[in-house]
Design an enzyme around this catalytic site. Structure first.
Site: not given
Lengths: 384, 384
Positions: B169, B260, B180, B147, B379, B384
């Protein structure tokens, strides 16, 4: 105004040189009686700063004649020598004020953890502050306790012949387990220490205690309530609790409004919970969800992140009966897509999230902030 | 490599058009036997996506013949219709693959919460993926489940005649309570379902379970382990657990390395704890402290924020006996100032925090990331 709104109190705020930039950093609040009743609530953090350990003992006696507060250093994680510094500060206050005893002087500190206070500047500062005490010094005292606060915070309510006033500082590390940051409230009502204690605990439980800006609990949180009895009025107990709650709620809202780097103030109403504790647990989980805080910063009504935050709690609920509104638009109904998210207007600073657990009749309100690049900058660019 | 490193597995990764940008978004992994043993661990979030509810049931039977995974949509908080979509996807896989039953097809999804999947694109995509299945399709499958991941993640270990491989992922919402994000592990060892389950739980407990990038727990976390038995080798139980743990640990470390917006990977060693659970509690509290995460981003060895995070836990410790090292410099000793913080070199991506509770002999390692303006941007700029 502020801590000198009530009769029977003197205050001062001065620059002692603790802060390198020369800004005011030392505040003194003195109760001139006739009564010296007091109560306090302190951080739930088990790593407690020296002034918290000291003041918890002082307050146990139910009498506080003066409060000395410094910004520019937390005096936390400073070992036995740090505790001696707090003790010496209280002794100095008792020395310079006639008829005071160190055991009735509360001390509060705020600033960087793990650094000793510059006592060579602080102790002369106590003399200077004592020399400047006045019956309208509350504003200056409120200014002297600021750290990263952009504005000083004061509040007061006047009732029938008596008043409750107060000041607070706090702009980060805001997730009190019992109290938050530094706050001093004063009243000229004639109220004994036990009743002050009950009123303060009742008031902080639903105000300071439900502010959760960034999930971080300070080592120095202190809220004190001092009564001088100078008005001669003995208020009705419920009215007194309500006045204290009003001042605490006003100050708590100001803390959220001035949180470091924040662009949104987030009001989280958890409704129809099985118990009030569960409502608070769910509210805190939503308040602490970094992904949601980022989404709200981006004005994205991302209700999926609200549900994922609720899902990590142990509260009573059925995932298929959860409803969530953002700014009163029910974007999630029965755990799934509800009203059109495009209807949510996110342009204003205040955002309201309503989480309906459909599990009972209890509720709670938690206040929080968004997560922004400015918060990261303020808390990464220098030590604080 | 990846899920096709072990014998007996076919895989494919294709673009079905679920993602608007045309990137690969559908992966299919097929176990061609002779055995179809399987185990799975799933999110601890009580708000579970439809594919999690489905796959938990599938795995209870101990047999999985195929796994279909999509990115571009989480199919979470989508109600009964979302569950029907998952069911239809499994039926479609069983239809296009000879001799498969929908009840043995696991489904995993990842992407935005609260949006239905475009079944008009997904179902034709299943046919396309089935047509492209090969014994070296593991890489393409790993790419199709990305993603916000910047890289795809694969790992494998070869033992004496048998192999464990896998893909994962995950780049955000990383705080598994049990597993997770999405991960599929495969092995050609001949291991029955009960032993797979024990090995997978043992391995995830100290790997995926101890990754806490941002404190946010997903609705879709799924880790599957499939065994084909194609090697004909029955491995020794401890060696098998160790191989599964090695692959899980490798993938978990890759998740943290690609989190991220992160600029630091933070390894938190909690040592001398009274119990392993308390070590994990303290490690998670440190990992989730936003103020500390900001400080580490700013390369500031702010150990006071470590202590304030420890202080909010219920773990056994005496505040005056806590020691903290940052990159092996003991900046806090006995709850107070230790070695000179200027000695801490913070220039590298990996930061190591050691928290010594001085309360016992247990320990745990938690991995986390710093908090950056880039995380906020990623974010907040889009859903997302």
């Amino acid at each position: 105004m502020s801590v000198t709104a009530a009769q029977g109190f003197l205050a001062a705020g001065i620059a002692a040189g603790i802060k390198a930039n020369g800004n005011p950093d030392l505040a003194l609040v003195v109760n001139s009686g006739p009564r010296l009743a007091a109560a306090g609530v302190f951080t739930s953090n088990r790593v407690k700063a020296a002034p918290v350990v000291w003041s918890e003992q002082v307050v146990k006696g139910g009498r506080v004649s003066a409060v000395i507060l410094n910004s520019g250093g937390a005096n936390a994680c400073t070992g036995p020598l740090g505790f001696q510094d707090t003790h010496a500060t209280a002794e100095k206050v008792a020395d310079v004020l006639d008829g005071h005893s160190a055991g009735e002087v509360a001390v509060a500190s705020t600033g960087l953890i793990g650094v000793r206070l510059p006592m060579d500047k602080l102790l002369p500062g106590v003399e200077k502050a004592a020399a400047e005490l006045t019956g309208h010094g509350g504003e200056k005292a409120a200014i002297a306790i600021k750290t990263t606060d952009s504005v000083h915070k004061t509040a007061q309510v006047a009732k029938d012949g008596w008043t409750v006033g107060g000041m607070a500082k706090g702009a980060g590390m805001l997730a009190p387990g019992l109290a938050t940051m530094l706050a001093v409230l004063t009243t000229d009502a004639d109220v004994p220490a036990e009743q002050l204690d009950a009123a303060l605990r009742a008031a902080t439980r639903t105000t300071f205690d439900r502010v959760d800006s960034d999930g971080c609990t300070s080592t120095n949180d202190t809220v004190l309530l001092l009564a001088s009895g100078a008005s001669g009025v003995v208020p009705e107990a419920a009215a007194f609790v309500e006045a204290v709650r009003e001042v605490c709620g006003d100050l708590a809202r100001q803390l959220i409004g001035d949180a470091e780097g924040a662009s949104k103030d987030i009001r989280i109403d958890v409704i129809n919970a099985a118990t009030e504790d569960e409502a608070v647990e769910v509210g805190r989980s939503i308040a602490r969800n970094n992904l949601l805080k980022c989404a709200l910063h981006g004005e994205d009504p991302n209700w999926g992140r609200v549900l994922s935050a609720i899902g990590t709690t142990s509260a009573t609920f059925d995932p298929d009966r959860l409803n969530v509104a953002i700014n009163d638009v029910w974007v999630c109904k029965n755990g799934s897509v509800g009203e059109d998210r495009e209807l949510v207007d996110m342009r204003y600073r205040e955002v309201r999230i309503t989480a309906d657990l459909a599990a009972g009749t209890e509720s709670a309100v938690i206040w929080s902030n968004d997560l922004t690049a400015d918060y990261v900058h303020e808390n990464s660019a220098y030590s604080s």
